[in-house]
Design an enzyme around this catalytic site. Structure first.
Site, PDB file in Angstrom:
ATOM      1  N   HIS A   1     -12.979  -7.080  33.637  1.00  0.00           N
ATOM      2  CA  HIS A   1     -14.432  -7.286  33.758  1.00  0.00           C
ATOM      3  C   HIS A   1     -14.946  -8.077  32.565  1.00  0.00           C
ATOM      4  CE1 HIS A   1     -13.627  -3.462  31.747  1.00  0.00           C
ATOM      5  NE2 HIS A   1     -14.702  -3.701  31.000  1.00  0.00           N
TER       6      HIS A   1
ATOM      7  N   HIS B   1     -18.213  -8.605  30.262  1.00  0.00           N
ATOM      8  CA  HIS B   1     -19.515  -8.039  29.870  1.00  0.00           C
ATOM      9  C   HIS B   1     -20.474  -9.190  29.610  1.00  0.00           C
ATOM     10  CE1 HIS B   1     -18.325  -3.829  28.670  1.00  0.00           C
ATOM     11  NE2 HIS B   1     -17.143  -4.390  28.544  1.00  0.00           N
TER      12      HIS B   1
HETATM   13  P1  5GP Z   1     -14.693  -1.658  28.545  1.00  0.00           P
HETATM   14  O1  5GP Z   1     -14.778  -0.685  27.412  1.00  0.00           O
HETATM   15  O2  5GP Z   1     -13.519  -1.319  29.450  1.00  0.00           O
HETATM   16  O3  5GP Z   1     -14.708  -3.090  28.139  1.00  0.00           O
HETATM   17  O4  5GP Z   1     -16.022  -1.466  29.382  1.00  0.00           O
HETATM   18  C1  5GP Z   1     -16.135  -0.587  30.442  1.00  0.00           C
HETATM   19  C2  5GP Z   1     -17.601  -0.488  30.752  1.00  0.00           C
HETATM   20  O5  5GP Z   1     -17.751   0.104  32.029  1.00  0.00           O
HETATM   21  C3  5GP Z   1     -18.396   0.370  29.768  1.00  0.00           C
HETATM   22  O6  5GP Z   1     -19.410  -0.411  29.155  1.00  0.00           O
HETATM   23  C4  5GP Z   1     -18.962   1.498  30.639  1.00  0.00           C
HETATM   24  O7  5GP Z   1     -20.274   1.858  30.295  1.00  0.00           O
HETATM   25  C5  5GP Z   1     -18.891   0.909  32.031  1.00  0.00           C
HETATM   26  N1  5GP Z   1     -18.715   1.895  33.074  1.00  0.00           N
HETATM   27  C6  5GP Z   1     -17.822   2.909  33.092  1.00  0.00           C
HETATM   28  N2  5GP Z   1     -17.941   3.627  34.231  1.00  0.00           N
HETATM   29  C7  5GP Z   1     -18.935   3.036  34.944  1.00  0.00           C
HETATM   30  C8  5GP Z   1     -19.514   3.337  36.214  1.00  0.00           C
HETATM   31  O8  5GP Z   1     -19.150   4.268  36.911  1.00  0.00           O
HETATM   32  N3  5GP Z   1     -20.526   2.513  36.621  1.00  0.00           N
HETATM   33  C9  5GP Z   1     -20.961   1.447  35.878  1.00  0.00           C
HETATM   34  N4  5GP Z   1     -21.955   0.713  36.376  1.00  0.00           N
HETATM   35  N5  5GP Z   1     -20.435   1.159  34.678  1.00  0.00           N
HETATM   36  C10 5GP Z   1     -19.427   1.947  34.215  1.00  0.00           C
END
Ligand code: 5GP
Ligand code: ZN
Length: 132
Positions: free
Chosen positions: A97, A99
Site C-alpha cells: 500500500h 500512504h
Molecule cells: P503500514 O504500517 O503497514 O505501512 O500501514 C498500515 C496502515 O493500515 C496503518 O496506517 C493502519 O492505520 C492502517 N490500517 C490497519 N488496519 C486497517 C483497517 O482495518 N482499515 C483501514 N482503513 N486502515 C487500516
C-alpha cells in the site's frame, strides 16, 4: 486472508476514496493527518518488491492523481507519499500500500528525520556492492 484483501472483498468496511479494476484507495483508519489515504492493489502482493511493473505503474499514477486531489481539496500544503517495506521499515499490514499523508503544518502527527549516526561510508564501496 489478509485484512486489506478482506477490505477489497468488502467483508470489512472502509471509507472508499477511489476504485478501479486494479486498485482501491481507502481512508486510513488511524488518520495520521486529515485525509490520510491508502492506495492498494486489488491483487495481493506482500510488498512493493513483489509487485509487477504494470500494476506498480498504475498504482503510482493513481497515487499521484489522488495526492493532487487531496492536497487541493483539503487545502493541505503538501504531502508525504510513503511505502513501508517489511517490518524493519515499519510495515504492519503485509499487503502493498501507498500512504498519502497530506501535510498542514507543525502539528501534523508525522515526523521524518534523516539522522546519519555513523562515520561516512566509502561511497565507491557502496556502489560496487549494490551493483555487484
Ligand atoms: P503500514 O504500517 O503497514 O505501512 O500501514 C498500515 C496502515 O493500515 C496503518 O496506517 C493502519 O492505520 C492502517 N490500517 C490497519 N488496519 C486497517 C483497517 O482495518 N482499515 C483501514 N482503513 N486502515 C487500516
Ligand atoms: Zn492482501
Amino acid at each position: 486472508m489478509c485484512i486489506f484483501c478482506s477490505i477489497i472483498e468488502g467483508t470489512i468496511p472502509s471509507a472508499r476514496v477511489y476504485e478501479d479494476e486494479t486498485c482501491l484507495a481507502i481512508l486510513d483508519i488511524s488518520q495520521v493527518t486529515r485525509g490520510h489515504t491508502l492506495v492498494l492493489p486489488k491483487k495481493h502482493f506482500d510488498n512493493i518488491l513483489e509487485c509487477d511493473d504494470e500494476t506498480l505503474a498504475h498504482l503510482i499514477s493513481v497515487t499521484r492523481m489522488l495526492a493532487d486531489r487531496i492536497v487541493k481539496n483539503l487545502n493541505a500544503k503538501g504531502c508525504n507519499i510513503l511505502v513501508n517495506t517489511n517490518e524493519a521499515a515499519g510495515q504492519s499490514v503485509m499487503h502493498l500500500h501507498f500512504h498519502i499523508i497530506p501535510r498542514y503544518g507543525e502539528e501534523d502527527g508525522l515526523t521524518i528525520e534523516f539522522n546519519p549516526q555513523h562515520e561516512p561510508y566509502d561511497l565507491g564501496e557502496v556502489l560496487k556492492e549494490i551493483n555487484g
